[in-house]
Design an enzyme around this catalytic site. Structure first.
Site, PDB file in Angstrom:
ATOM      1  N   CYS A   1       6.385 -24.994  35.967  1.00 28.29           N
ATOM      2  CA  CYS A   1       5.233 -24.125  36.208  1.00 28.29           C
ATOM      3  C   CYS A   1       4.907 -23.313  34.947  1.00 28.29           C
ATOM      4  O   CYS A   1       4.474 -23.868  33.954  1.00 28.29           O
ATOM      5  CB  CYS A   1       5.487 -23.245  37.432  1.00 28.29           C
ATOM      6  SG  CYS A   1       3.976 -22.563  38.169  1.00 28.29           S
TER       7      CYS A   1
ATOM      8  N   HIS B   1       7.627 -27.207  41.736  1.00 28.79           N
ATOM      9  CA  HIS B   1       8.909 -26.499  41.636  1.00 28.79           C
ATOM     10  C   HIS B   1      10.048 -27.278  42.289  1.00 28.79           C
ATOM     11  O   HIS B   1      10.358 -27.064  43.471  1.00 28.79           O
ATOM     12  CB  HIS B   1       8.805 -25.134  42.323  1.00 28.79           C
ATOM     13  CG  HIS B   1       7.983 -24.129  41.592  1.00 28.79           C
ATOM     14  ND1 HIS B   1       8.531 -23.213  40.729  1.00 28.79           N
ATOM     15  CD2 HIS B   1       6.641 -23.905  41.595  1.00 28.79           C
ATOM     16  CE1 HIS B   1       7.558 -22.438  40.231  1.00 28.79           C
ATOM     17  NE2 HIS B   1       6.412 -22.837  40.743  1.00 28.79           N
TER      18      HIS B   1
ATOM     19  N   GLU C   1      13.172 -26.791  41.921  1.00 31.35           N
ATOM     20  CA  GLU C   1      14.259 -25.862  42.261  1.00 31.35           C
ATOM     21  C   GLU C   1      14.043 -25.222  43.625  1.00 31.35           C
ATOM     22  O   GLU C   1      14.966 -24.632  44.202  1.00 31.35           O
ATOM     23  CB  GLU C   1      14.408 -24.791  41.166  1.00 31.35           C
ATOM     24  CG  GLU C   1      13.431 -23.638  41.219  1.00 31.35           C
ATOM     25  CD  GLU C   1      12.023 -23.953  40.736  1.00 31.35           C
ATOM     26  OE1 GLU C   1      11.224 -22.995  40.570  1.00 31.35           O
ATOM     27  OE2 GLU C   1      11.692 -25.128  40.515  1.00 31.35           O
TER      28      GLU C   1
END
Length: 229
Positions: free
Chosen positions: A86, A194, A196
């Site tokens: 990002c 994302h 994660e």
């Protein structure tokens, strides 16, 4: 394999990245402040999402000049594994470590929801655990995720197989539905979604896990190969 999670003023996904490394692959990980001038102890570097320096001037434009980015450039040159997520992707493009730029979403709205990605290149160190063409669910959270580059750069990205992920349903107007790319060498990857935030079924998806297991496998394979020599 030892990881660094960079922290800039305004980063807000650094903890997510730290926990993804710690919980998913159980490797050593440190937070590293943006003023750091030595990353030699680290094998993998994560440049997290957020709003570094409040996104003033342009997303990633100020972070690009942080002292630590000189070390990130050195690490990239040394072949170390670097992932920008990002705002981290935006920082890597601003620093010239990845081609192209990220523009405002065509809707001019902040988009925050799950999205489906297609794995375009599973020969990259970050994606080897996926199948080519596999569709995965990874969340997005951005206002400037509209990837753009000129025609010559796009041609090179395609020629060198640098397009890593594409959107199945484009949420931001990104050129050719691009969601993530690599440098020509393949050791630096940037993506707007994302991974994660998709490492546990409690989050709604664990499709991001394979990015972390892939990079650990690539690092181990590299070191085993070096030890054989």
């Amino acid at each position: 394999m030892k990881f660094a999670v960079l922290v800039f003023p305004g980063s807000n996904c650094d903890i997510d990245c730290y926990k993804a490394v710690e919980d998913t692959i159980g490797q050593p990980v440190d937070y590293v402040w943006h003023t750091a001038t030595d990353l030699s102890a680290y094998d993998g570097i994560l440049v997290p999402g957020g709003f570094s320096y409040g996104d003033y001037l342009r997303c990633g434009a100020i972070s690009r000049f942080a002292p630590v980015m000189n070390e990130v450039a050195k690490a990239a040159e040394e072949g170390k594994f670097i992932l920008g997520i990002c705002n981290g992707f935006q920082i890597l493009t601003e620093a010239g470590l990845l081609p192209g730029t990220l523009l405002r979403n065509t809707s001019l709205k902040f988009r925050c929801h799950d999205t489906v990605l297609r794995v375009e290149n599973n020969t990259n160190p970050f994606t080897s655990e996926y199948a080519a063409g596999e569709e995965i669910v990874i969340p997005i959270a951005h206002g400037e995720g509209n990837y753009y580059c000129d025609d010559a750069t796009l041609e090179q990205l395609k020629k060198n197989n640098q397009i890593i992920f594409t959107y199945v349903n484009n949420p931001n107007g990104s050129l050719e539905d691009i969601a993530g790319i690599s440098n020509e060498r393949g050791n630096v990857v940037g993506m707007m979604p994302h991974p994660e935030r998709a490492v546990d079924s409690l989050f709604g998806s664990e499709d991001g896990k394979k990015m972390f297991t892939s990079i650990l496998k690539a690092w181990r394979d590299r070191h085993e190969s070096a030890s054989v020599r």
